[in-house]
Each structure stands twice: as structure tokens, then as C-alpha cells.
Design an enzyme around this catalytic site. Structure first.
Site, short mmCIF file in Angstrom:
data_model
loop_
_atom_site.label_atom_id
_atom_site.label_comp_id
_atom_site.label_asym_id
_atom_site.label_seq_id
_atom_site.Cartn_x
_atom_site.Cartn_y
_atom_site.Cartn_z
N CYS A 46 0.84 -1.20 0.00
CA CYS A 46 0.00 0.00 0.00
C CYS A 46 0.88 1.25 0.00
O CYS A 46 0.54 2.28 -0.59
CB CYS A 46 -0.91 0.02 1.22
SG CYS A 46 -1.87 -1.48 1.47
N HIS A 74 1.02 5.28 -1.37
CA HIS A 74 0.45 6.15 -0.33
C HIS A 74 1.44 6.54 0.76
O HIS A 74 1.06 6.76 1.90
CB HIS A 74 -0.79 5.49 0.30
CG HIS A 74 -1.88 5.23 -0.69
ND1 HIS A 74 -2.52 6.24 -1.37
CD2 HIS A 74 -2.43 4.08 -1.14
CE1 HIS A 74 -3.43 5.71 -2.19
NE2 HIS A 74 -3.39 4.40 -2.08
N ARG A 114 -13.09 0.23 -2.02
CA ARG A 114 -11.81 0.90 -2.25
C ARG A 114 -10.64 -0.06 -2.01
O ARG A 114 -9.69 -0.15 -2.79
CB ARG A 114 -11.69 2.12 -1.34
CG ARG A 114 -10.38 2.86 -1.38
CD ARG A 114 -10.07 3.49 -2.72
NE ARG A 114 -9.32 2.60 -3.62
CZ ARG A 114 -9.08 2.85 -4.90
NH1 ARG A 114 -9.53 3.93 -5.48
NH2 ARG A 114 -8.41 2.00 -5.64
N CYS A 161 -7.79 -1.27 -4.72
CA CYS A 161 -6.35 -1.09 -4.55
C CYS A 161 -5.62 -2.42 -4.74
O CYS A 161 -4.64 -2.50 -5.47
CB CYS A 161 -6.03 -0.55 -3.15
SG CYS A 161 -6.23 1.24 -2.99
#
Lengths: 231, 281
Positions: free
Chosen positions: B191, B195, B238, B242
Site C-alpha cells: 500500500c 500512499h 476501495r 487497490c
């Protein structure tokens, strides 16, 4: 029959091991229960990923085998995962660079440039290797799975690229196309950790995202004087 | 004599706006504007057109429809969801969502909104997991999204404050953190790849940075209308999206693995106001 039951019981006992807590509500492997507060964060993460029904692990994947293997980390992925973020230490960097260097395989006939027009499509394509819902079918696209290069790089200026990686506009024009720069570029595409340990960039060659031939097309897109990258 | 007061009025008003930490009285678009004023974030600022649409956010219809569904006696047990405890007592919704995921003693585990809603619909209302109201999780037309959008909207402007007092809450948050930074798959993505930095883009899309709570609150403010999909989408949707782009296997909505990730990412927005419902690209 009895033998089978005994086998299953033995298997279940092995799986729950030290983490048994029968009055908790978290599933363990083989129908057992686990106490999540008795695990380290790393143990619990592994448990949640592989033993708690959190992911569809048995789906067929494009490279062969099942989706479970996508979540099993290799040594480099393990070394480069830093909980909480931040850079790895110097020892890890050296270890990762060596690991990557030993991993690089070169084309038999030497590093050659392919067709920049195909390379342009491959660099642009974000298709390939997605699973779960809307699973990518590699056989229905003209050039197979894409390189996903534009996701992170600005390359030619006729299309919008991301900025997670550096700008590659005029790549060949600025660098020429000596054997040394071709070799370096091939290596960075094949396994960028050889130069940039724990970089965000995928190991395009080492992980078989693109084939040797596809990489030659992407390299042509970077180096060919006629390529929009160098115009 | 009145003139100085009149002159001072705009200044007082401006000071009032600058001092406006009372997000609870603001509409979602006002909260977003205030965060943009405060940070100048490219992520928060990336679509003025979407911001203009927020007063007419299609998700607001789902808030109304979800409210009707919530108080309606439904299912084999002919019960409303007023008996459902989202953490602040049965039927208490105000501020409940910004304090989830949380530990629920009745099931002895940590649940996010999705898992809790499934729990109440199956136990209180008697639906089976295979019944359409529980099974159909996605799309603006689904009961499930209507209920989620209504319940979460009762936390608009409230500050994210997921509890970490219970050892299970702490364990799930910490495991979620490990998962967030865990690189895997053919692309080696975690992730964090997308991010972990400010102002990064995938192609033209500006990405939120988990280390910037003012950006991150918008990133996790779901349900939201997705302008590009013409549907209201959930947190779980969401997360699934991702992981799909990361080339990881599909995560199961409401699973403990998903709760752990959501526990970590909600903690990362702690103290920032929720924007609910939101409208995203």
C-alpha cells in the site's frame, strides 16, 4: 476411515499450535480458534493473510499456480518491507543490491533494441496480471501484459505519465546509446534493486512482468531517435 | 461611531472562518474546502468540478433511502436495525462510524461497519448471508450501500477516533500496519508504494499520503460517490480496488484481514474530520 480421522485431528493440532485460545472468536486454520492478542503484529498479519479466510487464495493466476503464491514474499520483498515506512538500513541495502545483481539474466544474443512502436504500446499499457474480479486475460491483448511504465513515469510528452518514478523524456537523446548505457538500462528494467535497493519500481524482468523480447521493445522506445520519447 | 464596528465585521467573520475547527456544523464540501485552505494539498484540490457537485452529491439520496431502510421492520424476524449496537449503544448512530472498527463484546471481536452491519442483519433481522439484502454489497441500488451511507453520514464532521483500548483493537491495528507495508506479488507493491509520499500521481491521479492526516481523512471517507463510476462505493470496495491494481488476490469484504487494514488506516486519520458522504473522482 479411523486412520483418516486421526490424521485430520493431528493436522488440526499442529496448525493451532501455541496460539490456541478456544474462547475467542477468530478463526484459525482447520476450524480452530486463535487468540490474536497472543501474537506479534507480524504473526497476526501472516495469520490473517493465509489462515483466516481473508483473501481468495485458490484462484488460478496468469503465471500459473494459484493466487496464494502472490502473497508469499520472496527474500527481497521481505527485506524491503519496512513497517511504518522509511528507508532500510545500509546493511540491508547492500544485501538487496547483491541479491538483485545475482538475479539478472541477459539476452543470449546480447542486448538489442526492438520496435519502438510496440514498445510505446507496452509502456502505456497498464493491463496484465490483475486477478479477483475482472481477471486480466493475457491472450486477448495484442502485445500481452503491459509494462505499466506510464503509471509512474513521464516518458514521451504526448501522453500523461505519473510521477512516482523519475521523468524519462529524451532518455536516449540525453544519454546516447553506448553498450554501457544499454546494459545499465536493461539492468534497471530487469531488476532495479541492483542500483536502487528497495526502490518502488517492479522487477520487470526478474518477476516476468515483461519477456526479454518485450523489454527490447520498451528499450527501443527509450533509445530510438525516431521514438516520441526523444522527439 | 458605528463605522469601526462595521469595518471590524469582515475581520471578525474572517477570523471566525479561520478559527472554524467546528467541522460538525459543516457540510461535507465545506469541510473539504477548510482542509484545502489549511493545507493546499494537491490531492484534496485535484478536482474543482467534483467539489462543485458535492452539494448535489448523488450519495445524499442514499442517505435518505438508507434512513428509511434502517428504521423499517425487515427480514424473517421483522425487526428494524434500531436494536443494532454500532458501539455507542443500540440504535445510536451519531459519531458511531468514526469510532470503528472497534471491539464488540457480544461477538468478542473487532468489526468494521461492513462486518457489523452483516452481523445485525443476520442476527437481529434474521436474513441469511445468501439473501440479497446482505449478499449484494456494491452499487448505489443495493440496500447495503444505502444503509452504510446513512449510518456513516451521522458521523460527518466528527473526528476519526477509533478506540485502541481493547487488546484486540490494538492487535488488529498493529497487524494492519504490517500488512500496509508488506510488499508482495509480481509487482512487489505494498500500500505504501502509492500512499507513502505527498503529491505523487499514478498517471494523472493525485494520490493521498497516509502520513498526512488532512489528506488521509478524505482518502478514507467512504461511502463516497465515485464520479467515474456513477455509483456510491464503500471502504471495502476501495480496498478491493487497490489490491486489484496491486495484482494481489481479492480480499474478502468484512473479513478479519480487511478489518485489520481498515483499523490501521482509520487510526492514521485520527483527529481529522470525516467527510461523509464524500464525492471522489
Amino acid at each position: 476411515m479411523l486412520n483418516n480421522i486421526l490424521k485430520k485431528a493431528a493436522l488440526a493440532a499442529t496448525c493451532v499450535g501455541l496460539l490456541v485460545g478456544f474462547n475467542t472468536a477468530y478463526a484459525g486454520g482447520h476450524g480452530g480458534k486463535v487468540d490474536i492478542t497472543k501474537m506479534t503484529p507480524e504473526q497476526l498479519a501472516e495469520h490473517l493473510i493465509f489462515n483466516s479466510g481473508g483473501f481468495k487464495l485458490e484462484q488460478k493466476v496468469q503465471e500459473g499456480g494459484v493466487s496464494r503464491q502472490r502473497l508469499e514474499q520472496d527474500d527481497l520483498q521481505k527485506a524491503c518491507s519496512v513497517t511504518g515506512g522509511g528507508a532500510v538500513d545500509a546493511n540491508t541495502s547492500v544485501k538487496v543490491m547483491n541479491m538483485a545483481r545475482n538475479d539478472i539474466k541477459y539476452p543470449k544474443g546480447g542486448i538489442k533494441l526492438g520496435d519502438w512502436k510496440i514498445g510505446r504500446e507496452l509502456a502505456w499499457s497498464g493491463y496484465g496480471y490483475r486477478v479477483g474480479h475482472r481477471t486480466d486475460n493475457h491472450s486477448t491483448t495484442k502485445y500481452g501484459p503491459g509494462g505499466n511504465c506510464y503509471n509512474c513515469h513521464q516518458m514521451a510528452t504526448d501522453r500523461t505519465g505519473g510521477n512516482i518514478g523519475p521523468v524519462l523524456t529524451n532518455y536516449g537523446k540525453l544519454r546516447g546509446s553506448s553498450d554501457a548505457i544499454l546494459k545499465y538500462t536493461y539492468e534497471v528494467i530487469y531488476n532495479p534493486h541492483a542500483y536502487f535497493p528497495c526502490t518502488n519500481m517492479p522487477r520487470i524482468g526478474a518477476q516476468n512482468v515483461l519477456t526479454e523480447e518485450q523489454i527490447s521493445h520498451v528499450m527501443a522506445y527509450l533509445f530510438d531517435p525516431e521514438s516520441p520519447v526523444n522527439k | 461611531m458605528t463605522k469601526p464596528i462595521l469595518y471590524a465585521l469582515p475581520i471578525l467573520m474572517a477570523a471566525g472562518v479561520a478559527h472554524a475547527t467546528n467541522y460538525e456544523d459543516m457540510a461535507p464540501e465545506e469541510i473539504l474546502e477548510a482542509l484545502i485552505d489549511k493545507t493546499g494539498s494537491n490531492y484534496l484540490n485535484q478536482s474543482p468540478q467534483n467539489r462543485q457537485m458535492m452539494p448535489d452529491n448523488p450519495a445524499l439520496w442514499l442517505v435518505d433511502e438508507g434512513e428509511e431502510l434502517f428504521y423499517e421492520a425487515r427480514g424473517p424476524k421483522n425487526a428494524s436495525l434500531e436494536g443494532c449496537d454500532f458501539g455507542k449503544g443500540p440504535g445510536v448512530l451519531e459519531g458511531a462510524y468514526v469510532e470503528m472498527p472497534r471491539y464488540f463484546a457480544d461477538v468478542d471481536k473487532v468489526m468494521d461497519l461492513e462486518a457489523r452491519l452483516v452481523h445485525c442483519m443476520t442476527t437481529l433481522q434474521g436474513f441469511k448471508k445468501s439473501d440479497a439484502p446482505v449478499k449484494k454489497r456494491h452499487g448505489s441500488g443495493s440496500d447495503f450501500m444505502k444503509l452504510q451511507t446513512f449510518i456513516s453520514a451521522q458521523s460527518n464532521g466528527k473526528k476519526w477516533n477509533p478506540p485502541l483500548d481493547h487488546p484486540q483493537e490494538k492487535a488488529m491495528r498493529d497487524a494492519g500496519e504490517v500488512m500496509f507495508y508488506r510488499r508482495a506479488g509480481p509487482m512487489d507493491f505494498s500500500c505504501q508504494t502509492c500512499h507513502g509520499d505527498t503529491g505523487k500521481r499514478i498517471r494523472a491521479s493525485v494520490l493521498p499520503n497516509i502520513n498526512e492526516p488532512e489528506e488521509w481523512t478524505k482518502a478514507i471517507s467512504w461511502p463516497a460517490e465515485r464520479a467515474g463510476q456513477l455509483n456510491v462505493r464503500s471502504t471495502q470496495h476501495r480496498l478491493r480496488g487497490c489490491l486489484w491494481q496491486m495484482r494481489h488476490p481479492q480480499i474478502i469484504a468484512g473479513s478479519d484481514a480487511s478489518t485489520a487494514l481498515i483499523s490501521y488506516w482509520t487510526d492514521a486519520a485520527r483527529g481529522q474530520p470525516a467527510i461523509l458522504p464524500d464525492l471522489k473522482r
